[in-house]
Design a protein around this motif. Structure first.
Motif, PDB file in Angstrom:
ATOM      1  N   LYS A   1       0.874  -1.154  -0.257  1.00  0.00           N
ATOM      2  CA  LYS A   1      -0.039  -0.139   0.192  1.00  0.00           C
ATOM      3  C   LYS A   1       1.050   1.643   0.013  1.00  0.00           C
ATOM      4  CE  LYS A   1      -3.599  -2.115  -0.366  1.00  0.00           C
ATOM      5  NZ  LYS A   1      -4.946  -1.473  -1.273  1.00  0.00           N
ATOM      6  N   GLY A   2       2.012   1.099  -0.601  1.00  0.00           N
ATOM      7  CA  GLY A   2       3.382   2.084  -0.050  1.00  0.00           C
ATOM      8  C   GLY A   2       3.569   2.550   1.307  1.00  0.00           C
ATOM      9  N   LEU A   3       3.951   2.005   2.198  1.00  0.00           N
ATOM     10  CA  LEU A   3       4.327   2.473   3.224  1.00  0.00           C
ATOM     11  C   LEU A   3       6.311   1.697   3.071  1.00  0.00           C
ATOM     12  CD1 LEU A   3       0.772   2.693   4.347  1.00  0.00           C
ATOM     13  CD2 LEU A   3       2.485   2.115   6.319  1.00  0.00           C
ATOM     14  N   ARG A   4       6.481   2.485   3.516  1.00  0.00           N
ATOM     15  CA  ARG A   4       8.472   2.185   4.039  1.00  0.00           C
ATOM     16  C   ARG A   4       8.516   0.839   5.125  1.00  0.00           C
ATOM     17  NH1 ARG A   4       7.978   7.328   4.746  1.00  0.00           N
ATOM     18  NH2 ARG A   4       8.871   7.643   6.670  1.00  0.00           N
ATOM     19  N   SER A   5       9.321   0.115   4.644  1.00  0.00           N
ATOM     20  CA  SER A   5       9.294  -1.192   5.365  1.00  0.00           C
ATOM     21  C   SER A   5       9.334  -0.791   6.722  1.00  0.00           C
ATOM     22  CB  SER A   5      10.536  -1.829   5.038  1.00  0.00           C
ATOM     23  OG  SER A   5      10.360  -2.346   3.333  1.00  0.00           O
ATOM     24  N   THR A   6      10.079   0.404   7.230  1.00  0.00           N
ATOM     25  CA  THR A   6      10.639   0.629   8.810  1.00  0.00           C
ATOM     26  C   THR A   6       9.344   1.165   8.949  1.00  0.00           C
ATOM     27  OG1 THR A   6      11.398   2.637   7.739  1.00  0.00           O
ATOM     28  CG2 THR A   6      13.030   0.972   8.023  1.00  0.00           C
ATOM     29  N   LEU A   7       8.477   1.620   8.341  1.00  0.00           N
ATOM     30  CA  LEU A   7       7.171   2.037   8.617  1.00  0.00           C
ATOM     31  C   LEU A   7       5.926   0.595   8.848  1.00  0.00           C
ATOM     32  CD1 LEU A   7       4.752   4.479  10.181  1.00  0.00           C
ATOM     33  CD2 LEU A   7       4.721   5.226   7.851  1.00  0.00           C
ATOM     34  N   ALA A   8       5.947  -0.113   8.260  1.00  0.00           N
ATOM     35  CA  ALA A   8       5.288  -0.828   8.338  1.00  0.00           C
ATOM     36  C   ALA A   8       5.296  -1.579   9.040  1.00  0.00           C
ATOM     37  CB  ALA A   8       5.392  -1.736   6.664  1.00  0.00           C
ATOM     38  N   ALA A   9       6.701  -2.086   9.417  1.00  0.00           N
ATOM     39  CA  ALA A   9       7.266  -3.052  10.687  1.00  0.00           C
ATOM     40  C   ALA A   9       6.809  -2.443  12.170  1.00  0.00           C
ATOM     41  CB  ALA A   9       9.321  -3.517  10.431  1.00  0.00           C
ATOM     42  N   ARG A  10       6.800  -1.050  12.332  1.00  0.00           N
ATOM     43  CA  ARG A  10       6.426  -0.371  13.618  1.00  0.00           C
ATOM     44  C   ARG A  10       5.164  -0.556  14.258  1.00  0.00           C
ATOM     45  NH1 ARG A  10       8.113   5.993  13.832  1.00  0.00           N
ATOM     46  NH2 ARG A  10       5.963   6.170  12.439  1.00  0.00           N
ATOM     47  N   ILE A  11       4.179  -0.647  13.244  1.00  0.00           N
ATOM     48  CA  ILE A  11       2.869  -0.238  12.361  1.00  0.00           C
ATOM     49  C   ILE A  11       2.792  -2.026  13.246  1.00  0.00           C
ATOM     50  CG2 ILE A  11       0.631  -0.412  11.633  1.00  0.00           C
ATOM     51  CD1 ILE A  11       1.907   1.704  10.118  1.00  0.00           C
ATOM     52  N   VAL A  12       3.666  -3.117  12.648  1.00  0.00           N
ATOM     53  CA  VAL A  12       3.276  -4.718  13.003  1.00  0.00           C
ATOM     54  C   VAL A  12       3.422  -4.419  14.392  1.00  0.00           C
ATOM     55  CG1 VAL A  12       3.582  -6.551  12.838  1.00  0.00           C
ATOM     56  CG2 VAL A  12       2.870  -4.893  10.884  1.00  0.00           C
ATOM     57  N   ASN A  13       4.408  -3.982  14.590  1.00  0.00           N
ATOM     58  CA  ASN A  13       4.951  -4.664  16.074  1.00  0.00           C
ATOM     59  C   ASN A  13       4.005  -3.489  17.241  1.00  0.00           C
ATOM     60  OD1 ASN A  13       7.448  -6.465  15.283  1.00  0.00           O
ATOM     61  ND2 ASN A  13       8.372  -3.699  15.071  1.00  0.00           N
ATOM     62  N   LYS A  14       3.250  -2.695  17.076  1.00  0.00           N
ATOM     63  CA  LYS A  14       2.848  -2.392  18.011  1.00  0.00           C
ATOM     64  C   LYS A  14       1.161  -1.738  17.635  1.00  0.00           C
ATOM     65  CE  LYS A  14       2.645   2.430  16.052  1.00  0.00           C
ATOM     66  NZ  LYS A  14       2.374   4.351  16.671  1.00  0.00           N
ATOM     67  N   SER A  15       1.004  -3.209  17.210  1.00  0.00           N
ATOM     68  CA  SER A  15      -0.167  -3.879  16.657  1.00  0.00           C
ATOM     69  C   SER A  15      -0.454  -4.854  17.261  1.00  0.00           C
ATOM     70  CB  SER A  15      -1.016  -3.420  15.471  1.00  0.00           C
ATOM     71  OG  SER A  15      -0.129  -2.145  14.975  1.00  0.00           O
ATOM     72  N   ASP A  16      -0.617  -6.003  18.621  1.00  0.00           N
ATOM     73  CA  ASP A  16      -0.975  -6.783  19.225  1.00  0.00           C
ATOM     74  C   ASP A  16      -1.843  -7.517  19.331  1.00  0.00           C
ATOM     75  OD1 ASP A  16       1.980  -7.346  19.744  1.00  0.00           O
ATOM     76  OD2 ASP A  16       1.917  -6.453  21.538  1.00  0.00           O
ATOM     77  N   GLY A  17      -2.922  -6.357  19.174  1.00  0.00           N
ATOM     78  CA  GLY A  17      -4.761  -6.689  19.014  1.00  0.00           C
ATOM     79  C   GLY A  17      -4.652  -6.356  17.733  1.00  0.00           C
ATOM     80  N   PHE A  18      -4.491  -6.680  16.526  1.00  0.00           N
ATOM     81  CA  PHE A  18      -4.503  -6.851  15.220  1.00  0.00           C
ATOM     82  C   PHE A  18      -3.972  -7.814  14.968  1.00  0.00           C
ATOM     83  CE2 PHE A  18      -4.502  -6.378  10.826  1.00  0.00           C
ATOM     84  CZ  PHE A  18      -6.330  -5.803  10.219  1.00  0.00           C
ATOM     85  N   ILE A  19      -2.963  -8.131  15.571  1.00  0.00           N
ATOM     86  CA  ILE A  19      -2.455  -9.412  14.641  1.00  0.00           C
ATOM     87  C   ILE A  19      -3.565 -10.905  15.430  1.00  0.00           C
ATOM     88  CG2 ILE A  19      -0.547 -11.157  15.614  1.00  0.00           C
ATOM     89  CD1 ILE A  19       0.210  -8.213  13.256  1.00  0.00           C
ATOM     90  N   GLU A  20      -3.734 -10.765  17.031  1.00  0.00           N
ATOM     91  CA  GLU A  20      -4.606 -11.663  17.019  1.00  0.00           C
ATOM     92  C   GLU A  20      -6.147 -11.401  16.785  1.00  0.00           C
ATOM     93  OE1 GLU A  20      -3.205 -13.774  19.729  1.00  0.00           O
ATOM     94  OE2 GLU A  20      -1.402 -13.236  20.036  1.00  0.00           O
ATOM     95  N   HIS A  21      -6.269 -10.468  16.545  1.00  0.00           N
ATOM     96  CA  HIS A  21      -7.661 -10.188  15.737  1.00  0.00           C
ATOM     97  C   HIS A  21      -7.450 -11.247  14.424  1.00  0.00           C
ATOM     98  CE1 HIS A  21     -11.442  -9.521  13.309  1.00  0.00           C
ATOM     99  NE2 HIS A  21     -10.711  -8.379  12.484  1.00  0.00           N
ATOM    100  N   LEU A  22      -6.253 -11.386  13.593  1.00  0.00           N
ATOM    101  CA  LEU A  22      -5.893 -11.895  12.206  1.00  0.00           C
ATOM    102  C   LEU A  22      -5.601 -13.294  12.039  1.00  0.00           C
ATOM    103  CD1 LEU A  22      -3.733  -9.670  10.390  1.00  0.00           C
ATOM    104  CD2 LEU A  22      -5.700  -9.802   9.831  1.00  0.00           C
ATOM    105  N   VAL A  23      -5.664 -13.894  13.861  1.00  0.00           N
ATOM    106  CA  VAL A  23      -4.918 -15.278  13.977  1.00  0.00           C
ATOM    107  C   VAL A  23      -6.295 -15.675  14.273  1.00  0.00           C
ATOM    108  CG1 VAL A  23      -3.944 -16.615  15.256  1.00  0.00           C
ATOM    109  CG2 VAL A  23      -3.095 -14.453  14.807  1.00  0.00           C
ATOM    110  N   SER A  24      -7.584 -14.944  14.627  1.00  0.00           N
ATOM    111  CA  SER A  24      -8.749 -15.062  14.880  1.00  0.00           C
ATOM    112  C   SER A  24      -9.237 -15.684  13.328  1.00  0.00           C
ATOM    113  CB  SER A  24      -9.701 -14.531  16.108  1.00  0.00           C
ATOM    114  OG  SER A  24     -10.306 -13.317  15.125  1.00  0.00           O
ATOM    115  N   LYS A  25      -9.283 -14.740  12.762  1.00  0.00           N
ATOM    116  CA  LYS A  25      -9.536 -14.707  11.521  1.00  0.00           C
ATOM    117  C   LYS A  25      -9.395 -16.373  10.925  1.00  0.00           C
ATOM    118  CE  LYS A  25     -11.863 -11.416  10.929  1.00  0.00           C
ATOM    119  NZ  LYS A  25     -14.251 -11.033  10.481  1.00  0.00           N
ATOM    120  N   LEU A  26      -7.878 -16.394  10.877  1.00  0.00           N
ATOM    121  CA  LEU A  26      -6.940 -17.893  10.202  1.00  0.00           C
ATOM    122  C   LEU A  26      -8.120 -19.165  11.427  1.00  0.00           C
ATOM    123  CD1 LEU A  26      -3.484 -17.285  10.257  1.00  0.00           C
ATOM    124  CD2 LEU A  26      -5.105 -17.259   8.366  1.00  0.00           C
TER     125      LEU A  26
END
Length: 486
Positions: A95-120
């Motif tokens: 979607k156009g985000l830099r790799s470092t910014l994408a990594a930072r967003i992912v690392n502080k989005s535990d709630g959303f990651i758990e939500h994705l796992v629930s989707k799986l």
């Protein structure tokens, strides 16, 4: 994250008495560590996972046998979380985000990651019941369409949704591991229930009480949550009150704040220090009038929720079009909605179309930025064809567009057609419309017809500009002079 030194090379072969976890085709993993700890880019494994801590992650992959079912399930979940992080990171970069910014967003989005796992777990419930691990293609097939759907729903606010997504299933996991991550209703229903269910003591949740005091009613709050479920999990002290305080400081009336939140609840989830204030400073730097923030935000609160990349892309296009930095700020102050238009889908095609009929796109976007949000085929071309069918040349249409920027935004049936038919009755030459296309901006019943009747009743003839654009007093004065020949 500092890269680990690769001396000796990491050996991922299972030691004696150990076995691999099933699936994921571990043979396809390629671990190669850089030879120097000063390397600035970590080698990525085939699933875009950084391997700076490859040894600890490898320890998760290789386990001693035998293992308990609970241990296996725990390790499977840990691996799925890493896979979900990798998919989310990849999606954000696409979607156009830099790799470092994408990594930072992912690392502080535990709630959303758990939500994705629930989707799986919902999508592959039978697999999990059998204790079978998912392959990477299966994970991507389940998550990428969902992320695309979220992106379409939330647009440039997707990052805020991800970062501020509270884990709505955490209490369920604590209460019963047998129903972990298997919600009995949708996120939307859970979020509405959260703001509808009294807490201890029988009082409504703090978020609801605060918003009620701000001037909302409970049904309005529910509607916000239905549109944006993450809002139900926002902390009043950390999220809502700081935004309200900022809006009040900017001069927004307290009575207008509920409307702003209803229009763009995502605004409450944006970090003040990392996102909101830097975005305001950037917009002020390109000319947005800082004294007008109250009007700008009230009119279009979504402006401050867009990503820096989105805003810079639009600003770059306006500069390319020939709009000065000063005027870019003026446009956004007057019409912040322009930032919601896609450069590729709206702005560029519209500019090219106006150029094709001889209009000055840079001047036009300053006069009528709203025209650049219209569909070329469905809205703009029919207006041009309307005048072509009445023997106006393409050059004349371009002149009219330059002189009256909003002409292509007017309704054919309710504006152009009835006013053009009355224009014919007045028996003016077509050149009068080319000189004064603003004619179409005046009310037919309240301005054009009364002024024309008064003019003809006086026995005089004025050009369209004289008849319509002057004040009532000036109009009377002109008629008097014409009558007396003074």
């Amino acid at each position: 994250m500092a890269c680990l030194e690769a001396s000796p090379p990491l050996d991922l072969r299972p030691a004696t008495g150990q076995r691999r976890l099933r699936s994921r085709n571990l043979q396809s993993w390629r671990f190669s560590l850089p030879s120097s700890p000063s390397c600035k880019s970590c080698t990525l494994v085939s699933r875009q996972l950084p391997i700076c801590n490859a040894q600890s992650y490898a320890d998760e992959l290789w386990v001693a046998a035998p293992q308990s079912p609970a241990s296996v399930r725990s390790r499977l979940l840990a691996a799925e979380r890493e896979e979900a992080k990798a998919v989310l990171s990849l999606f954000l970069r696409q979607k156009g985000l830099r790799s470092t910014l994408a990594a930072r967003i992912v690392n502080k989005s535990d709630g959303f990651i758990e939500h994705l796992v629930s989707k799986l777990q919902i999508a592959y419930r039978s697999r999990y019941a059998e204790g079978r691990e998912l392959s990477t293609p299966e994970i991507r097939d389940a998550l990428l369409p969902y992320l695309e759907a979220l992106s379409r729903e939330h647009g440039d606010s997707l990052v805020e949704v991800v970062e501020n997504f509270a884990d709505p299933f955490s209490m369920e996991r604590e209460a019963s591991s047998s129903t972990a991550l298997t919600p009995t209703s949708s996120n939307k229903q859970k979020a509405v229930a959260r703001i509808s269910t009294p807490v201890s003591g029988g009082a409504l949740p703090e978020l609801v009480l605060y918003l009620l005091d701000l001037g909302m009613d409970h049904e309005e709050i529910k509607n916000i949550v239905r549109k944006f479920p993450a809002f139900a999990y926002y902390n009043v002290e950390r999220k809502i009150k700081p935004l309200v305080g900022l809006l009040l400081d900017l001069g927004v009336p307290r009575s207008s704040i509920p409307g702003i939140i209803k229009k763009r609840p995502q605004l409450c989830g944006i970090s003040m220090s990392d996102n909101l204030k830097p975005m305001m400073a950037y917009l002020e730097n390109i000319g947005v009038n800082k004294t007008q923030w109250s009007k700008v935000i009230t009119r279009f609160p979504a402006l401050l929720t867009y990503s820096r990349n989105k805003v810079e892309t639009t600003v770059s296009f306006l500069t390319e079009l020939g709009v000065s930095k000063k005027n870019i700020g003026k446009i956004l102050t007057r019409c912040p909605h322009l930032m919601s238009y896609s450069v590729d889908d709206n702005l560029r095609p519209t500019a090219e179309y106006f150029r094709s009929i001889g209009a000055d796109a840079a001047s036009l976007i300053q006069k009528s930025p709203q025209a650049f949000g219209l569909n070329v085929e469905a809205k703009l071309k029919p207006i041009t064809e309307f005048f072509l069918a009445r023997e106006f040349s393409i050059e004349e249409i371009g002149i009219m567009a330059n002189r009256f920027g909003i002409i292509h935004t007017l309704s054919l049936e309710q504006n152009l057609l009835p006013k053009y038919e009355f224009f014919l009755k007045m028996e003016y030459p077509r050149s009068e419309l080319v000189k004064f296309p603003q004619y179409f901006g005046y009310s037919l019943e309240q301005r054009i017809k009364p002024r024309y009747a008064q003019m003809t009743g006086s026995g005089v003839r004025l050009i369209l500009n004289q008849m319509l654009s002057v004040s009532d007093a000036r109009f009377e004065e002109i008629l008097q002079k014409k009558r007396t020949g003074v």
